[in-house]
Design a protein around this motif. Structure first.
Motif, PDB file in Angstrom:
ATOM      1  N   GLY A 139       0.860  -1.260   0.100  1.00 59.85           N
ATOM      2  CA  GLY A 139      -0.086  -0.055   0.046  1.00 59.85           C
ATOM      3  C   GLY A 139       0.845   1.353   0.066  1.00 59.85           C
ATOM      4  O   GLY A 139       2.078   1.036  -0.111  1.00 59.85           O
ATOM      5  N   PRO A 140       0.040   2.256   0.225  1.00 57.25           N
ATOM      6  CA  PRO A 140       0.894   3.727   0.199  1.00 57.25           C
ATOM      7  C   PRO A 140       2.181   3.578   1.205  1.00 57.25           C
ATOM      8  O   PRO A 140       3.333   4.274   0.507  1.00 57.25           O
ATOM      9  N   ILE A 141       1.900   3.345   2.299  1.00 56.66           N
ATOM     10  CA  ILE A 141       2.984   3.487   3.121  1.00 56.66           C
ATOM     11  C   ILE A 141       4.244   2.573   2.847  1.00 56.66           C
ATOM     12  O   ILE A 141       5.426   2.872   2.688  1.00 56.66           O
ATOM     13  N   GLY A 142       3.851   1.471   2.300  1.00 57.08           N
ATOM     14  CA  GLY A 142       5.017   0.377   1.704  1.00 57.08           C
ATOM     15  C   GLY A 142       5.535   1.079   0.360  1.00 57.08           C
ATOM     16  O   GLY A 142       6.995   0.823   0.079  1.00 57.08           O
ATOM     17  N   ALA A 143       4.801   1.887  -0.454  1.00 58.81           N
ATOM     18  CA  ALA A 143       5.410   2.488  -1.507  1.00 58.81           C
ATOM     19  C   ALA A 143       6.395   3.710  -1.272  1.00 58.81           C
ATOM     20  O   ALA A 143       7.150   3.987  -2.066  1.00 58.81           O
ATOM     21  N   ILE A 144       6.442   4.099  -0.217  1.00 62.54           N
ATOM     22  CA  ILE A 144       7.386   4.997   0.204  1.00 62.54           C
ATOM     23  C   ILE A 144       8.171   4.628   1.167  1.00 62.54           C
ATOM     24  O   ILE A 144       9.293   4.907   1.241  1.00 62.54           O
ATOM     25  N   PHE A 145       7.830   3.440   1.883  1.00 58.28           N
ATOM     26  CA  PHE A 145       8.990   3.016   3.064  1.00 58.28           C
ATOM     27  C   PHE A 145       9.983   2.345   2.481  1.00 58.28           C
ATOM     28  O   PHE A 145      11.237   2.334   2.634  1.00 58.28           O
ATOM     29  N   THR A 146       9.341   1.147   1.570  1.00 55.76           N
ATOM     30  CA  THR A 146      10.500   0.327   0.886  1.00 55.76           C
ATOM     31  C   THR A 146      11.577   0.552   0.260  1.00 55.76           C
ATOM     32  O   THR A 146      12.820   0.409   0.272  1.00 55.76           O
ATOM     33  N   PRO A 147      11.237   1.495  -0.986  1.00 55.02           N
ATOM     34  CA  PRO A 147      12.484   1.989  -1.848  1.00 55.02           C
ATOM     35  C   PRO A 147      13.202   2.749  -0.948  1.00 55.02           C
ATOM     36  O   PRO A 147      14.458   2.683  -1.257  1.00 55.02           O
ATOM     37  N   GLN A 148      12.798   3.507   0.079  1.00 58.14           N
ATOM     38  CA  GLN A 148      13.874   4.478   0.557  1.00 58.14           C
ATOM     39  C   GLN A 148      14.780   3.654   1.760  1.00 58.14           C
ATOM     40  O   GLN A 148      15.943   3.942   1.525  1.00 58.14           O
ATOM     41  N   VAL A 149      14.194   2.448   2.478  1.00 56.55           N
ATOM     42  CA  VAL A 149      15.323   1.844   3.151  1.00 56.55           C
ATOM     43  C   VAL A 149      16.080   0.870   2.503  1.00 56.55           C
ATOM     44  O   VAL A 149      17.194   0.793   2.752  1.00 56.55           O
ATOM     45  N   LEU A 150      15.682   0.625   1.042  1.00 49.93           N
ATOM     46  CA  LEU A 150      16.417   0.164   0.006  1.00 49.93           C
ATOM     47  C   LEU A 150      17.489   1.011  -0.639  1.00 49.93           C
ATOM     48  O   LEU A 150      18.149   1.085  -1.740  1.00 49.93           O
ATOM     49  N   ASN A 151      17.510   2.415  -0.114  1.00 51.44           N
ATOM     50  CA  ASN A 151      18.463   3.329  -0.531  1.00 51.44           C
ATOM     51  C   ASN A 151      17.935   3.737  -2.073  1.00 51.44           C
ATOM     52  O   ASN A 151      18.975   4.092  -2.884  1.00 51.44           O
ATOM     53  N   MET A 152      16.827   3.653  -2.637  1.00 51.77           N
ATOM     54  CA  MET A 152      16.259   3.847  -4.122  1.00 51.77           C
ATOM     55  C   MET A 152      17.001   2.685  -4.675  1.00 51.77           C
ATOM     56  O   MET A 152      16.927   2.976  -6.121  1.00 51.77           O
ATOM     57  N   GLU A 153      17.669   1.654  -4.319  1.00 51.58           N
ATOM     58  CA  GLU A 153      18.248   0.917  -5.431  1.00 51.58           C
ATOM     59  C   GLU A 153      17.515  -0.195  -5.821  1.00 51.58           C
ATOM     60  O   GLU A 153      17.541  -0.843  -6.989  1.00 51.58           O
ATOM     61  N   HIS A 154      16.269  -0.217  -5.004  1.00 53.37           N
ATOM     62  CA  HIS A 154      15.319  -1.431  -5.496  1.00 53.37           C
ATOM     63  C   HIS A 154      13.982  -0.808  -5.375  1.00 53.37           C
ATOM     64  O   HIS A 154      13.750   0.324  -4.734  1.00 53.37           O
ATOM     65  N   ALA A 155      12.982  -1.508  -5.827  1.00 56.56           N
ATOM     66  CA  ALA A 155      11.419  -1.136  -5.683  1.00 56.56           C
ATOM     67  C   ALA A 155      11.395   0.178  -6.176  1.00 56.56           C
ATOM     68  O   ALA A 155      10.385   1.053  -5.740  1.00 56.56           O
ATOM     69  N   GLN A 156      12.020   0.897  -7.272  1.00 60.00           N
ATOM     70  CA  GLN A 156      11.883   2.323  -7.590  1.00 60.00           C
ATOM     71  C   GLN A 156      10.306   2.238  -8.515  1.00 60.00           C
ATOM     72  O   GLN A 156      10.079   3.466  -8.568  1.00 60.00           O
ATOM     73  N   SER A 157       9.812   1.404  -8.661  1.00 61.89           N
ATOM     74  CA  SER A 157       8.451   1.194  -9.407  1.00 61.89           C
ATOM     75  C   SER A 157       7.492   1.758  -8.176  1.00 61.89           C
ATOM     76  O   SER A 157       6.486   2.233  -8.548  1.00 61.89           O
ATOM     77  N   LEU A 158       7.711   1.591  -6.939  1.00 61.79           N
ATOM     78  CA  LEU A 158       6.702   1.556  -6.050  1.00 61.79           C
ATOM     79  C   LEU A 158       6.320   2.902  -5.835  1.00 61.79           C
ATOM     80  O   LEU A 158       4.869   3.147  -5.684  1.00 61.79           O
ATOM     81  N   PRO A 159       7.090   4.074  -5.929  1.00 65.05           N
ATOM     82  CA  PRO A 159       6.459   5.478  -5.851  1.00 65.05           C
ATOM     83  C   PRO A 159       5.623   5.697  -7.066  1.00 65.05           C
ATOM     84  O   PRO A 159       4.971   6.902  -6.756  1.00 65.05           O
ATOM     85  N   TYR A 160       5.525   5.011  -7.911  1.00 64.21           N
ATOM     86  CA  TYR A 160       4.605   5.055  -9.061  1.00 64.21           C
ATOM     87  C   TYR A 160       3.253   4.395  -9.059  1.00 64.21           C
ATOM     88  O   TYR A 160       2.389   4.657  -9.961  1.00 64.21           O
ATOM     89  N   ALA A 161       3.415   3.617  -7.942  1.00 68.00           N
ATOM     90  CA  ALA A 161       2.019   3.042  -7.736  1.00 68.00           C
ATOM     91  C   ALA A 161       0.871   3.605  -7.035  1.00 68.00           C
ATOM     92  O   ALA A 161       0.542   3.306  -5.856  1.00 68.00           O
ATOM     93  N   SER A 162       0.661   4.610  -7.449  1.00 68.80           N
ATOM     94  CA  SER A 162      -0.066   5.547  -6.896  1.00 68.80           C
ATOM     95  C   SER A 162      -0.870   6.685  -7.648  1.00 68.80           C
ATOM     96  O   SER A 162      -0.097   7.097  -8.803  1.00 68.80           O
ATOM     97  N   SER A 163      -2.113   7.129  -7.565  1.00 67.47           N
ATOM     98  CA  SER A 163      -2.606   8.100  -8.476  1.00 67.47           C
ATOM     99  C   SER A 163      -2.561   9.543  -7.701  1.00 67.47           C
ATOM    100  O   SER A 163      -3.136  10.426  -8.295  1.00 67.47           O
ATOM    101  N   LEU A 164      -1.804   9.511  -6.500  1.00 70.20           N
ATOM    102  CA  LEU A 164      -1.734  10.840  -5.752  1.00 70.20           C
ATOM    103  C   LEU A 164      -2.943  11.329  -5.557  1.00 70.20           C
ATOM    104  O   LEU A 164      -2.962  12.577  -5.552  1.00 70.20           O
ATOM    105  N   CYS A 165      -3.871  10.644  -5.177  1.00 71.40           N
ATOM    106  CA  CYS A 165      -5.371  11.256  -4.918  1.00 71.40           C
ATOM    107  C   CYS A 165      -5.405  11.814  -3.496  1.00 71.40           C
ATOM    108  O   CYS A 165      -6.295  12.624  -3.090  1.00 71.40           O
ATOM    109  N   GLY A 166      -4.493  11.334  -2.671  1.00 69.15           N
ATOM    110  CA  GLY A 166      -4.286  12.118  -1.239  1.00 69.15           C
ATOM    111  C   GLY A 166      -5.237  11.394  -0.279  1.00 69.15           C
ATOM    112  O   GLY A 166      -5.092  11.863   0.756  1.00 69.15           O
TER     113      GLY A 166
END
Lengths: 229, 479
Positions: B342-369
């Motif tokens: 979910g949204p928290i995973g989409a921001i938590f996961t790539p960051q702890v992985l130092n943006m080296e993996h899971a880079q697609s996750l920040p895009y898994a959102s429509s930014l609806c808020g």
């Protein structure tokens, strides 16, 4: 491993831009954090107790209201109603609140008097707790707004495992123990912050299967509350 | 360092992983039913808490303050917890945390452990590490048990087996518990789990848990739960090992009054979950004789270092953002390829992985808020998502990447009115091969990614500016 401790702390300090060791500044900052939420309740005593009872009911707890003179009778009636014969009582629970173990002063009109035996917590081992029909405790506080009972596991409240293993938990709550809000309960708990504390809100439950609430998973399946005063 | 979040380093990109899940009608039905139910209940109990916004504000401020002084509050917790009879361990990454836990289990001579549902142990893949060393972990949360027995993966932070319905769960229990008969009502299935686990609670000597809150002021630990399996694991065994992220610390005992009001209403839509346990170190004649806490970094300090997304660490794992997210509600949790969906995973996961993996996750959102709206600790998830999309482009993509070059060219065009209008004129003339009935539905080449999931209005014959000029001229004439 102490190497890791230092390494983690070093990474934290570099991330937050230095050490946060200035205690006075930190405390000053903490004191002005916004806490505009509701601390004190607004209900009078009757409405507060009515809310407590209503919310306990919503969590499938059984509630009986009585006065100090009739607690023992009320407890006897509950034990009899559910056919509880082997009952363990928390150490320090007031003896005068217990019904006569041999011939219960039952409120169940005309029903045959069943005998039940009380045992003291200190004499019961884990297997006894696992097999008994129920346990009896007092509590530290009640919270009306959430329908919760708070235990600090002091005298009369039982050790933590005591209120966990048996199938039925009967808890005596005095009306003056019931506060309206969670912050009011936390205020009362301030002096007990390092005691073991358990908040109980209804019997144990799960909604893990298709979001249907099922009562009684691993903790007691039934919670009887005797509200006194 | 081996920072990891479950198996996210090997996971497919979200957009690819989501496709087969979108075709699984049963899964989508189960996910929708579960998230709808929690949301409805949440709505009712949040509405009756008239000071909800004030509680959110307080929670957010407490968390911000704590992170700003995290070193102090952690060492304070360590000092008080140690004084109360506990032992603190520090772990830089997942492997170190697993090694510490395994070492303790071996030191106490255990071959089995009973576990309370813990996200951190899922993050470090502790179960695998234990099994490899011959130690059997028993999950005791009903949903985690379903996942473990079904050799499945959790798909939700609070109700990890929400993608399974009762018939599927019955199958798993029949097979794995060796039962001959079993009803398929939730009551029957729950009773089977109770019987299966009761014996373990009474027998197994080592418990493993996470922690919801670590209290710096007292050295106390707080765990909230529903089933009583938590209380079993933290009071029946002789040894308790709790693994907690470093962001789980809160300054004072009093602060619990904020979080204990926000968490249950947000997570399960209850006024209070059935059991909250707060305890401090070891207590004589009550509960474990040995209590260890493992403080886990595993990439959290790199989130802490990024001021714009530090708020990610406010999270108290309520999963309200999952339930409300229009993307999660379609795909369920497995598409995120991480312990945190979910949204928290989409921001938590790539960051702890130092943006080296899971880079697609920040895009898994429509930014609806919607996630920000329901977050009890006010994490502005859309803001962080956009920030992370920027980081993906800046840090991970080469400057010669065609998309990056395209975007750069776009920025040049959009940066000047003259160039923008010239481009419009050009497009108006050149667009005819891709326009049908006023819409662009398929773009060629790389730009096809854009139109694969959306239609675009064709460039109109007359742009707004030209129309406005014309209108003004007309009015002047009439005047």
């Amino acid at each position: 491993m102490s190497g890791t401790r230092e390494a983690v702390l070093k990474r934290i300090r570099s991330a937050i831009g230095g050490s946060s060791a200035d205690a006075a500044a930190r405390e000053a900052e903490r004191e002005v954090l916004p806490r505009e939420y509701r601390r004190a309740g607004s209900l009078d005593a009757d409405a507060r107790l009515a809310m407590f009872i209503e919310r306990l009911h919503e969590y499938d707890a059984n509630v009986v209201r009585t006065d100090a003179a009739r607690v023992a009778v009320a407890i006897g009636a509950i034990l009899q109603e559910h056919g509880q014969r082997s009952v363990i009582v928390a150490d320090g629970f007031p003896v005068e609140m217990l019904p006569d173990p041999i011939t219960p002063k039952s409120g169940a009109a005309g029903g045959p008097a069943e005998s039940f035996a009380f045992r003291r917590e200190e004499k019961a081992n884990v297997e006894d707790l696992d097999r008994c029909d129920g346990i009896i405790t007092s509590c530290f506080a009640g919270i009306a707004f959430t329908g919760s009972i708070v235990l600090t596991h002091g005298p009369g409240e039982g050790a933590r495992r005591f209120t966990l293993l048996p199938d039925r938990h009967l808890c005596v709550v005095r009306t003056e123990q019931v506060v309206e809000t969670v912050p009011e309960a936390m205020d009362r708990l301030a002096g007990f912050a390092t005691a073991p504390i358990t908040f109980i809100s209804g019997p144990s439950a799960t909604a893990d299967i298709e979001m249907m609430r099922v009562r009684g998973v691993h903790g007691p399946r039934f919670l009887d509350v005797v509200l006194v005063g | 360092m081996t920072v990891r979040v479950g198996e996210s380093a090997r996971a497919l990109p979200f957009q690819k992983a989501a496709l087969p899940l979108l075709d699984d009608a049963q899964l989508r039905k189960n996910v929708r039913h579960a998230t709808d139910t929690i949301q409805r209940k949440r709505g009712l109990v949040v509405a009756e808490q008239t000071d909800w916004q004030e509680l959110r504000t307080a929670a957010s401020a407490i968390k911000r303050h704590t992170l700003k002084h995290l070193d102090t509050y952690l060492t304070q917790f360590e000092e008080r917890f140690t004084a109360a009879g506990g032992v603190v361990h520090w772990a830089s990454d997942a492997d170190e945390a697993n090694r510490i836990v395994l070492g303790l289990v071996q030191q106490y001579g255990g071959k089995e452990v009973i576990k309370i549902k813990t996200m951190t142990s899922d993050e470090t893949r502790l179960n695998e590490a234990l099994e490899q060393a011959g130690v059997h972990p028993y999950e005791t949360d009903l949903a985690e048990l379903i996942i473990q027995l079904g050799h499945d993966k959790p798909s939700h932070i609070v109700v990890p087996a929400l993608h399974k319905n009762r018939a599927q769960i019955r199958e798993i229990f029949l097979r794995e518990m060796g039962l001959k008969e079993l009803g398929n009502r939730p009551e029957d299935l729950t009773a089977a789990a109770r019987r299966f686990l009761r014996e373990k609670f009474l027998r197994v000597k080592i418990g493993v848990s996470g922690a919801n809150f670590l209290i710096a002021e007292t050295g106390g630990v707080c765990i909230v739960e529903s089933e009583g399996n938590g209380r079993m694991c933290l009071t029946m065994p002789e040894v308790l090992i709790s693994m907690a992220g470093i962001e789980k610390v809160i300054p004072s005992f009093e602060d619990l009054e904020v979080f204990l009001q926000l968490l249950p209403r947000s997570a399960t839509g209850e006024r209070m979950n059935p059991y909250n346990s707060i305890w401090t170190g070891t207590h004589e004649d009550d509960g474990p004789k040995h209590f260890h806490v493992v403080l886990l970094d595993n990439g959290r300090t790199s989130i802490l270092a990024d001021k714009e997304s530090r708020q990610t660490l406010h999270c108290i794992r309520c999963a309200a953002c999952l339930n409300t997210c229009p993307v999660y509600r379609q795909t369920g949790g497995h598409a995120y390829g991480s312990s945190y969906a979910g949204p928290i995973g989409a921001i938590f996961t790539p960051q702890v992985l130092n943006m080296e993996h899971a880079q697609s996750l920040p895009y898994a959102s429509s930014l609806c808020g919607a996630c920000y709206e329901v977050c009890p600790v006010k994490i502005n998830i859309p803001e962080v998502l956009i920030h992370l999309r920027g980081r993906v482009v800046r840090e991970q993509k080469s400057a010669l990447d065609p998309e990056a070059l395209g975007m750069k060219a776009m920025a040049t065009v959009f940066g000047s009115r003259h160039r923008f209008e010239a481009a419009q004129r050009l497009a108006r003339v050149g667009q005819w091969p891709v326009v049908s009935h006023g819409w662009v539905r398929h773009l060629p080449g790389m730009m096809g990614n854009w139109t694969a999931v959306r239609d675009m209005k064709a460039i109109p014959d007359q742009p707004f500016r030209a129309w406005w000029k014309q209108r003004q001229k007309k009015q002047e004439k009439q005047a």
